[in-house]
Design a protein around this motif. Structure first.
Motif, PDB file in Angstrom:
ATOM      1  N   HIS A 112       8.224  55.241  28.713  1.00 14.49           N
ATOM      2  CA  HIS A 112       8.171  54.647  30.053  1.00 14.49           C
ATOM      3  C   HIS A 112       6.509  53.254  29.652  1.00 14.49           C
ATOM      4  O   HIS A 112       6.093  52.603  29.601  1.00 14.49           O
ATOM      5  CB  HIS A 112       6.541  54.867  30.183  1.00 14.49           C
ATOM      6  CG  HIS A 112       5.905  56.047  29.793  1.00 14.49           C
ATOM      7  ND1 HIS A 112       3.934  55.386  28.983  1.00 14.49           N
ATOM      8  CD2 HIS A 112       5.463  56.659  28.692  1.00 14.49           C
ATOM      9  CE1 HIS A 112       3.913  56.099  28.156  1.00 14.49           C
ATOM     10  NE2 HIS A 112       4.297  57.069  27.564  1.00 14.49           N
ATOM     11  N   MET A 113       8.436  52.011  28.829  1.00 12.49           N
ATOM     12  CA  MET A 113       7.900  50.442  29.177  1.00 12.49           C
ATOM     13  C   MET A 113       8.650  49.851  29.943  1.00 12.49           C
ATOM     14  O   MET A 113      10.194  49.935  30.401  1.00 12.49           O
ATOM     15  CB  MET A 113       8.190  50.516  27.723  1.00 12.49           C
ATOM     16  CG  MET A 113       6.703  51.093  26.761  1.00 12.49           C
ATOM     17  SD  MET A 113       4.750  49.740  26.946  1.00 12.49           S
ATOM     18  CE  MET A 113       4.326  51.562  25.845  1.00 12.49           C
ATOM     19  N   LEU A 114       7.828  48.961  30.214  1.00 12.77           N
ATOM     20  CA  LEU A 114       8.955  47.512  31.103  1.00 12.77           C
ATOM     21  C   LEU A 114       8.438  47.020  29.969  1.00 12.77           C
ATOM     22  O   LEU A 114       7.805  46.709  29.661  1.00 12.77           O
ATOM     23  CB  LEU A 114       8.383  47.328  32.067  1.00 12.77           C
ATOM     24  CG  LEU A 114       8.526  45.821  32.799  1.00 12.77           C
ATOM     25  CD1 LEU A 114       9.531  46.108  33.779  1.00 12.77           C
ATOM     26  CD2 LEU A 114       7.657  45.625  34.522  1.00 12.77           C
ATOM     27  N   HIS A 115       9.625  45.798  29.982  1.00 14.27           N
ATOM     28  CA  HIS A 115      10.364  44.895  28.930  1.00 14.27           C
ATOM     29  C   HIS A 115      10.933  43.465  29.488  1.00 14.27           C
ATOM     30  O   HIS A 115      11.467  43.703  30.141  1.00 14.27           O
ATOM     31  CB  HIS A 115      10.802  44.896  27.853  1.00 14.27           C
ATOM     32  CG  HIS A 115      10.456  46.141  26.471  1.00 14.27           C
ATOM     33  ND1 HIS A 115      10.511  45.464  25.333  1.00 14.27           N
ATOM     34  CD2 HIS A 115      10.077  47.096  27.082  1.00 14.27           C
ATOM     35  CE1 HIS A 115       9.542  46.565  24.762  1.00 14.27           C
ATOM     36  NE2 HIS A 115       9.190  47.397  26.036  1.00 14.27           N
ATOM     37  N   VAL A 116       9.298  42.447  29.719  1.00 23.80           N
ATOM     38  CA  VAL A 116      10.914  41.207  29.708  1.00 23.80           C
ATOM     39  C   VAL A 116      10.910  40.108  28.737  1.00 23.80           C
ATOM     40  O   VAL A 116       9.828  40.289  28.137  1.00 23.80           O
ATOM     41  CB  VAL A 116       9.740  40.594  31.253  1.00 23.80           C
ATOM     42  CG1 VAL A 116       9.769  38.934  31.456  1.00 23.80           C
ATOM     43  CG2 VAL A 116       9.231  41.232  32.067  1.00 23.80           C
ATOM     44  N   TRP A 117      11.809  40.099  28.711  1.00 22.49           N
ATOM     45  CA  TRP A 117      12.604  39.011  27.847  1.00 22.49           C
ATOM     46  C   TRP A 117      13.435  37.750  28.145  1.00 22.49           C
ATOM     47  O   TRP A 117      13.907  38.033  29.243  1.00 22.49           O
ATOM     48  CB  TRP A 117      13.383  39.841  26.803  1.00 22.49           C
ATOM     49  CG  TRP A 117      13.979  41.460  27.434  1.00 22.49           C
ATOM     50  CD1 TRP A 117      14.127  42.230  28.241  1.00 22.49           C
ATOM     51  CD2 TRP A 117      15.501  41.318  27.638  1.00 22.49           C
ATOM     52  NE1 TRP A 117      15.027  42.803  28.290  1.00 22.49           N
ATOM     53  CE2 TRP A 117      16.169  42.108  27.908  1.00 22.49           C
ATOM     54  CE3 TRP A 117      16.416  40.199  26.614  1.00 22.49           C
ATOM     55  CZ2 TRP A 117      17.557  42.296  27.751  1.00 22.49           C
ATOM     56  CZ3 TRP A 117      17.865  40.581  26.784  1.00 22.49           C
ATOM     57  CH2 TRP A 117      18.317  41.705  27.081  1.00 22.49           C
ATOM     58  N   ARG A 118      13.531  36.397  27.610  1.00 28.02           N
ATOM     59  CA  ARG A 118      14.422  35.818  27.089  1.00 28.02           C
ATOM     60  C   ARG A 118      15.307  35.755  26.207  1.00 28.02           C
ATOM     61  O   ARG A 118      15.933  36.347  25.357  1.00 28.02           O
ATOM     62  CB  ARG A 118      13.736  34.273  27.327  1.00 28.02           C
ATOM     63  CG  ARG A 118      13.202  34.145  26.290  1.00 28.02           C
ATOM     64  CD  ARG A 118      12.757  32.932  26.200  1.00 28.02           C
ATOM     65  NE  ARG A 118      13.641  31.717  26.435  1.00 28.02           N
ATOM     66  CZ  ARG A 118      13.251  30.454  26.984  1.00 28.02           C
ATOM     67  NH1 ARG A 118      12.045  30.418  26.951  1.00 28.02           N
ATOM     68  NH2 ARG A 118      14.171  29.267  27.188  1.00 28.02           N
TER      69      ARG A 118
END
Length: 440
Positions: A416-422
């Motif tokens: 149950h993880m949300l990642h924001v990445w570039r």
């Protein structure tokens, strides 16, 4: 030499299993991100309940010493299987469509608040029919066309439904049985929205012309060897279609000839979602369930040169099934944050001979089936298990760009993880021979 780096910006615990993320495609709201969750409650084994939660975030890269992603709203809902923003405003407001486990398509409208933030207001529910889960949806507005707004959705009975939108209300204009089992995915051809596509657990990819009787598909392809679960029409290049399957392959097609794909790329995991880049026509994001998230460069394939698409970047920091993924239109400014160099993306994918018993189970987010794939020796061997070398050279992503920086979001299921990445990519611009190409 060129360089390609992925860097995590922030990780958010969604508490319930996360399976879908969508950045708002409208430029003035490009900083808004929606995330949907799905949780099967097994308290009553005969009648398990499915609950969900809709999260709304805003991204602000200008904040110093503060995480850039801020939660601004959470709403308990039925379990969510898919989210899609309409690509144009309706009555001056962005609309978010949601496919739910109670067989509904819900609409939520985004509004500005007095404190400078945004909130979603529930607008309407449309039931697809009894005893079904809504599994996917797509808007007809992929190229920004705001005339004759429609939603296409697929469900667990194998049916497709076309819904027409007028004044924030959806009404069904057509519904038909398309697949023998779950219809995992449905999508418009963005260049001719009378043409739609669907993929199901019967391993079939089908095309439909809404001007004709829906009982007769325009084509049926069995080129995928397992359930077809992702389809996306390229909004920048006419006739180009991407499909993915539990068979772990990404196929690119020319819509004018669906007998044979333009290319086939082993992705190393069931391909649950595919997303073309909102600006660059050759970049394709793939969420590959047991094998993380990857960015593919598709120019050589779409130009008719065949061969698999090279992988430019991989994001490998999730620890569970890779389901939801999306590009943001928000431009990134400033240098990337300092971080240790990530593990380099290899120039080829080699499926090595397993040294011990290996068993991979593919589970749908609805938990309605569980498939194990093994050979006669009890080993998992996907179709076409060969080494795939990335072709070179690959042209630059844009005529005059020296580098590219993209903001992305992805989510994984059981953790149950949300990642924001570039992702920062500086292609190899010139060599002694004058050729161009990326560093992989």
């Amino acid at each position: 030499m060129g360089s390609s780096r992925t860097r995590s910006l922030q990780v958010f615990d969604t508490e319930l299993s996360a399976d879908t993320v969508e950045w708002c495609p409208l430029p003035q709201y490009a900083h808004i991100l929606a995330c949907g969750t799905y949780q099967l409650q097994k308290d009553d084994e005969k009648n398990p309940s499915r609950i969900g939660r809709l999260y709304l975030f805003q991204f602000d890269q200008q904040q110093s010493f503060i995480p850039p992603l801020t939660e601004i709203q959470r709403t308990d809902t039925p379990a969510i299987l898919d989210l899609k923003w309409c690509h144009t405003e309706m009555c001056g407001r962005p609309l978010l469509g949601m496919a739910t486990a109670c067989g509904e398509i819900q609409l939520h409208a985004l509004r500005d608040t007095k404190d400078g933030r945004c909130l979603l207001d529930h607008v309407s529910n449309t039931e697809l029919g009894p005893n079904r889960l809504a599994l996917s949806l797509d808007w007809s507005t992929g190229r920004g066309d705001s005339t004759d707004l429609r939603v296409l959705t697929s469900d667990s009975t194998g049916s497709l439904t076309v819904l027409s939108l007028a004044e924030d209300n959806l009404s069904a204009v057509a519904q038909w049985k398309a697949h023998d089992f779950e219809a995992w995915i449905s999508a418009f051809s963005y260049w001719d929205t009378q043409l739609v596509y669907s993929g199901g657990d019967d391993c079939k990819l089908k095309g439909w012309d809404l001007r004709m009787a829906p009982s007769s598909p325009t084509f049926t392809s069995k080129r995928h060897t397992m359930g077809v679960c992702s389809i996306h029409s390229n909004p920048h290049r006419e006739h180009i279609l991407a499909t993915g399957s539990y068979d772990e392959n990404v196929l690119l097609w020319d819509e004018r000839n669906m007998r044979q794909p333009l290319s086939e790329t082993p992705a190393g995991g069931g391909v649950w979602r595919l997303k073309w880049h909102p600006v660059h026509e050759h970049l394709l994001l793939a969420a590959c369930m047991h094998n993380d998230f990857h960015v593919l460069h598709c120019q050589q394939a779409t130009d008719g040169n065949g061969g698999p698409c090279p992988i430019l970047a991989s994001y490998i920091l999730h620890n569970s099934l890779a389901y939801g993924a999306d590009w943001s239109r928000l431009p990134l400014t400033g240098p990337p944050p300092s971080s240790p160099p990530p593990k380099a993306t290899p120039a080829s994918i080699t499926l090595e001979e397993p040294k011990s018993h290996l068993r991979i189970q593919y589970e749908s987010p609805t938990a309605s089936f569980d498939t194990s794939l093994e050979d006669e020796y009890g080993r998992y061997v996907p179709d076409h298990a060969t080494a795939v070398s990335a072709p070179a050279p690959v042209p630059d992503v844009a005529d005059n760009s020296a580098s590219l920086s993209c903001l992305l979001a992805s989510c994984s299921f059981y953790d149950h993880m949300l990642h924001v990445w570039r992702w920062d990519w500086r292609p190899e611009t010139e060599t002694q021979s004058g050729e161009t190409g990326p560093s992989l």
